[in-house]
Design an enzyme around this catalytic site. Structure first.
Site, short mmCIF file in Angstrom:
data_model
loop_
_atom_site.label_atom_id
_atom_site.label_comp_id
_atom_site.label_asym_id
_atom_site.label_seq_id
_atom_site.Cartn_x
_atom_site.Cartn_y
_atom_site.Cartn_z
N HIS A 89 0.82 -1.21 0.00
CA HIS A 89 0.00 0.00 0.00
C HIS A 89 0.85 1.26 0.00
O HIS A 89 0.39 2.34 -0.39
CB HIS A 89 -1.01 -0.01 1.16
CG HIS A 89 -0.44 0.25 2.52
ND1 HIS A 89 -0.16 -0.76 3.42
CD2 HIS A 89 -0.14 1.40 3.17
CE1 HIS A 89 0.29 -0.25 4.55
NE2 HIS A 89 0.31 1.07 4.41
N ASP A 225 1.21 -7.75 2.07
CA ASP A 225 1.31 -6.30 1.89
C ASP A 225 2.77 -5.87 1.76
O ASP A 225 3.36 -5.33 2.70
CB ASP A 225 0.64 -5.60 3.07
CG ASP A 225 0.35 -4.13 2.78
OD1 ASP A 225 0.90 -3.60 1.80
OD2 ASP A 225 -0.41 -3.51 3.54
N SER A 657 4.09 2.18 8.42
CA SER A 657 3.82 1.25 7.32
C SER A 657 5.10 1.00 6.56
O SER A 657 5.78 1.93 6.12
CB SER A 657 2.77 1.85 6.38
OG SER A 657 1.51 1.88 6.99
#
Length: 760
Positions: A89, A225, A657
Site C-alpha cells: 500500500h 502487503d 507502514s
C-alpha cells in the site's frame, strides 16, 4: 472543541508525559537515547543487540538500513544492491501510475526480471538518517526575552535555519530540526535523500491487498502487503537525479532475513518513521475527538466511498483512476471507527480525567506550584471553549468541501487569478501557468467528472444540512435562494458551466489567463472554492491561530508540571515523523469476552476466506491456489504450512507502514503494515491488552517473490539466515532461489542432525 491541525500540533510538540509508568511495550523511543533509557529493558525482553548495534554514527548499524519512503512510509534495505522493501500500500500509488487498462499492474502485479525493466518514479525519494543531535541550547538561544508565542517562534525559526545551514555546509546532506517535549527540547536529523527510486516488484492486488477494505485494520489478517523498489545512486554512491547511467546504491547496512520465523513471546523491534500520535491530550480534547470530530469525518468519508465504489465497479478505467484515492480515503475512515471503539473500551476519557485530578491535587499541595500551575486547567477550558464551531467547520471544509475534487482544483488557481487582476509581470504569470499546466495534467489523468459530480452533490448536502447555517460559507446562501438547497441542481449547473470540469476547459482558461483575460473569478467552481476559502480565512483561521498560540504555551507548562510530578518515569515523545524505535513481543490477544486470537496466520486461512464467498476482497490468483494444493512452499514453509502474517505488541502508527520488524539478533522477520482494529486508539491511549501491530511474515514475502512470481533472481540478492542448534544466527552463502539450500548449509544441517541424534 479541538481541530485536526491542533491535534497534529499537539503531536509534534506536547510530548513524553506519562499518565502512569509507561506500560509494557508502550512507546516510540529516540534511537539516540536508547543506551540510557531502553537498552537494559530491551535486553531483559530478549534482545541480543546493544544500543550501539541499533544506532551508531561511528560504525554501520541497523539505522543505516532504514529509510523514509517518500516521506509517508518506511522502507528497509534488504540487499547489498539497493533493494528496498516496503508495503504494497506504500508503493500502491507508483504501481497505479504505471498501470493502464492494457497493462494493469494493479490487478496482475509487476516484476522486473532484469535491471532494465525496473520502472522510474519521478518525485519518489528514499531518505536515510546520517545522525541525530540534541540542538536544544542552540535553538532556544534568545527566546528568553520573547513576550509572545509568535515572537518566540520567530526566534526559533531563525535559529533552526542557522543551525541547519551550518550543520550541512559543504555537504549534500539536509537538516531536519523538530521540537520535542512541546518545544522544551529540539533534535536535529542530518539526512541523505536519494531521488532515483525504481519499482522492482509488486504482487497482484489479490495478494498485496488481499482482504481489501473488509479486512483493513483487522486481525486475523492474510495480506501479502509488500512491494520492492531499488535505490539508485550516481558517482561515488551518492544521491543523483534519475539517469540511465546511475548504479544500484550500496547501503552501509542491509538487513539479513531470518528463515526461522517467530514464536510466541519472541522479542520484536520496529524501526521506522511514525507520523503522528496524540498520547497526551487532555480529557476535553479526547472527548471532542470521540463525540464530534470522528463521527463527522466517518460520515463524510463513508458517503464518498459508497459513491466511488459503485462507479469503480462499473468501469475498469474509473477503477484504475481512483484505486489509490479510494484506498487512502477508506484507510482512515475505518481507522477512526476503530479508534472510537478503542477509546470507549480503554476508558480513555475517564483515565485522562483521573490524571488531571491527580495533577490538581499535586498543584494545590504547594504554594509555589499553585503560583506556576494553578490556573492551567481553567485556561485550557477557556481556550477549548473558544473553539466551539471551529472544529466542526474545519472538519467539513477539509473533508466535505475539499473532498470534492473540482473545488480543490479550482482553489489552486487563486494565486493566478490574483496575478492577472494585479497585472503581475508577464514572466511571473507565464511561470505560474506552466506550473498549473503540469498540475492539471496530473490531476485529469486520474479524474472522472461524473463521479466527482455525484460526490459534489452528496458531500455539500451533508455540509449544508449537518452544520449550523451561521457556520456556512456565503455560497450556501445562494444555493438556498437559487436552488432551494438542492445541491444536485447546483452540481448540474457547476459541472455544465465550469472550465474546471474538463482538461480542455482548463487549458483554455490558462491560455486566456496567460493572455491577461480575467476569466477565472467568474467560473462557478472557482466562485464556490473562493467562498469556502474566504469563510475559512475570515471566520475560522483567526480564532484557530489564536487558540493554537495559547495552547502551545499551556501545554509546554503542563508538560513541565507533569514531569515534575512524575520524576521517576521515563518519557517517550509523541510521533512526529522522525526516526523511532518501538519494541515488544510476539503476542496473541483477546478482542472480546470469549474470543482469543493466536499470533500468526497461514495460507490455509487465505483459502478458507476465498472459499467462503463472503467478500470479493477474498479473490485469489490461480497460481497461489496451485502452490497451496501442491504444498509447494520451498524452504519458506514450516511443517506443511505457509506462514503469512503475525502480530506483536509494538507501539506503531501511520508512517510505520513498511517498517521492518526485527528479531533479537537484528534480522528481518517481517514488515509492519497495520494495527488491529481494537488497537487503533493507540494514537491517543495505549492499551497493552488490545494494541497489536500486524506484519507480513518475511517468509511469505520470499515465497511470493520466488515461488509465485518466479523472481528468484531478487531472492538471490538477499542475505538469508538460519539458526543452528545453539540458537546463534548463521548466514548462508548466497543461496539459490526456489528453496534450494547451499552445499555449506546442507553439510551444516547434517552435522547438526548427527549431534541431535547422538544426544537422544
Amino acid at each position: 472543541m479541538i481541530s485536526k491541525r491542533i491535534l497534529s500540533f499537539f503531536a509534534a510538540a506536547f510530548l513524553s508525559i506519562g499518565i502512569t509508568t509507561a506500560r509494557p511495550d508502550e512507546g516510540m523511543w529516540l534511537p539516540l537515547l536508547l543506551k540510557q533509557l531502553n537498552e537494559a529493558e530491551m535486553q531483559k525482553k530478549g534482545m541480543k543487540l546493544s544500543a550501539e548495534d541499533i544506532y551508531s554514527v561511528n560504525q554501520s548499524s541497523l539505522k543505516d538500513a532504514i529509510v523514509s519512503f517518500g516521506g509517508f512510509c518506511t522502507g528497509e534495505m534488504i540487499s547489498p544492491e539497493g533493494l528496498l522493501l516496503t508495503n504494497h500500500h506504500c508503493g500502491y500509488g507508483q504501481v497505479q501510475q504505471h498501470s493502464t487498462v492494457e497493462n494493469d499492474y494493479l490487478t496482475d502485479g509487476f516484476w522486473a526480471m532484469n535491471r532494465e525493466q525496473e520502472l522510474p518514479n519521478p518525485g519518489l525519494t528514499a531518505t536515510f538518517i546520517v545522525r541525530m543531535e540534541d540542538v536544544t541550547k542552540q535553538i532556544m538561544a534568545g527566546t528568553e526575552g520573547a513576550k509572545t508565542e509568535a515572537a518566540r517562534e520567530a526566534v526559533i525559526q531563525r535559529n533552526m535555519a542557522k543551525v541547519g545551514k551550518e550543520a550541512t555546509a559543504g555537504t549534500h546532506y539536509d537538516a531536519v530540526i523538530k521540537p520535542y517535549f512541546y518545544g522544551n527540547e529540539y533534535y536535529m536529523y542530518i539526512t541523505e535523500t536519494f531521488k532515483d527510486v525504481r519499482l522492482v516488484g509488486a504482487p497482484p492486488s489479490s495478494i498485496g491487498k488481499f482482504g481489501g477494505d473488509t479486512d483493513n485494520w483487522m486481525w486475523p489478517r492474510h495480506t501479502g502487503d509488500f512491494s520492492i523498489f531499488r535505490v539508485y545512486a550516481g558517482p561515488n554512491n551518492e544521491p543523483a537525479e534519475y539517469s540511465p547511467q546511475n548504479k544500484p546504491y550500496k547501503p552501509k547496512h542491509h538487513l539479513p532475513i531470518s528463515l526461522s520465523g517467530v514464536q510466541e513471546n519472541d522479542f520484536t523491534l520496529v524501526f521506522g518513521f511514525p507520523g503522528r500520535t496524540n498520547e497526551y491530550l487532555t480529557s476535553q480534547a479526547v472527548k471532542e475527538i470521540y463525540e464530534v470530530s470522528n463521527p463527522a469525518k466517518i460520515n463524510i468519508r463513508e458517503t464518498k466511498l459508497n459513491i466511488l465504489d459503485k462507479d469503480m465497479k462499473a468501469s475498469d478505467a474509473v477503477r484504475i483512476k481512483y484505486a489509490a484515492k479510494y484506498a487512502s480515503i477508506a484507510n482512515y475512515w475505518k481507522k477512526w471507527i476503530g479508534e472510537n471503539r478503542g477509546i470507549r473500551k480503554a476508558n480513555a476519557i475517564e483515565e485522562k480525567q483521573q490524571l488531571e485530578k491527580q495533577f490538581a491535587t499535586w498543584v494545590a499541595a504547594d504554594p509555589a506550584r499553585k503560583g506556576k500551575y494553578g490556573n492551567l486547567m481553567a485556561d485550557f477550558e477557556k481556550n477549548y471553549n473558544a473553539l466551539d464551531g471551529i472544529t466542526i467547520s474545519r472538519d467539513y471544509i477539509n473533508e466535505a468541501a475539499y473532498g470534492v475534487e473540482i473545488i480543490k482544483l479550482a482553489n489552486n488557481f487563486t494565486k493566478l487569478q490574483e496575478m492577472v487582476v494585479q497585472k503581475a509581470p508577464q514572466k511571473d504569470i507565464d511561470a505560474m501557468v506552466e506550473r498549473l499546466e503540469k498540475y492539471s495534467a496530473d490531476f485529469f489523468k486520474d479524474y472522472n467528472a461524473p463521479s466527482d459530480k455525484k460526490v459534489f452533490a452528496a458531500l455539500l448536502s451533508l455540509y449544508y444540512n449537518n452544520v449550523d447555517q451561521k457556520l456556512h460559507p456565503q455560497a450556501f446562501m445562494m444555493v438556498r435562494e437559487k436552488y432551494k438547497g438542492d445541491f444536485s441542481k447546483y452540481a448540474d449547473d457547476v459541472f455544465s458551466k465550469s472550465a474546471f470540469a474538463s482538461e480542455a476547459g482548463v487549458k483554455k482558461l490558462l491560455a486566456d489567463a496567460k493572455a491577461g483575460k480575467d476569466v477565472i473569478k467568474t467560473d462557478p467552481a472557482f466562485v464556490l472554492a473562493s467562498s469556502v476559502a474566504d469563510y475559512y480565512r475570515v471566520n475560522v483561521l483567526p480564532t484557530y491561530t489564536s487558540v493554537n498560540d495559547n495552547l502551545n504555551l499551556l501545554y509546554r507548562t503542563y508538560m513541565t508540571g507533569l514531569r515534575e510530578m512524575q520524576q521517576d518515569k521515563s518519557f517517550y515523545p509523541d510521533a512526529n515523523s522522525t526516526l523511532r524505535i518501538a519494541y515488544g513481543v510476539v503476542e496473541p490477544y483477546e478482542p472480546v469476552d470469549g474470543v482469543k486470537y493466536k499470533y500468526y496466520t497461514t495460507l490455509e486461512g487465505i483459502m478458507e476466506k476465498a472459499a467462503s464467498g463472503a467478500a470479493e476482497d477474498y479473490a485469489i490468483p490461480a497460481k497461489l491456489r496451485e502452490l497451496y494444493e501442491k504444498k509447494d512452499y520451498g524452504r519458506y514453509g514450516v511443517n506443511g504450512e505457509m506462514p503469512v502474517a503475525f502480530i506483536a505488541s509494538n507501539h506503531t502508527t501511520g508512517g510505520n507502514s513498511g517498517s521492518p520488524v526485527i528479531n533479537a539478533n537484528g534480522q528481518l522477520i517481517g514488515t509492519n503494515f497495520d494495527r488491529n482494529w481494537e488497537g487503533t486508539m493507540s494514537d491517543i491511549v495505549y492499551n497493552p491488552d488490545q494494541v497489536r501491530n500486524i506484519s507480513v511474515d518475511a517468509r511469505y514475502m520470499l515465497f511470493i517473490v520466488d515461488k509465485f512470481a518466479g523472481a528468484g533472481h531478487l531472492v538471490n540478492e538477499m542475505t538469508l539466515v538460519t539458526d543452528d542448534t545453539s540458537g546463534l544466527p548463521q548466514v548462508d552463502a548466497r543461496h539459490k532461489a526456489s528453496g534450494e539450500t547451499s552445499k555449506k548449509d546442507k553439510k551444516k544441517k547434517r552435522k547438526n542432525k548427527d549431534k541431535a541424534e547422538a544426544g537422544n
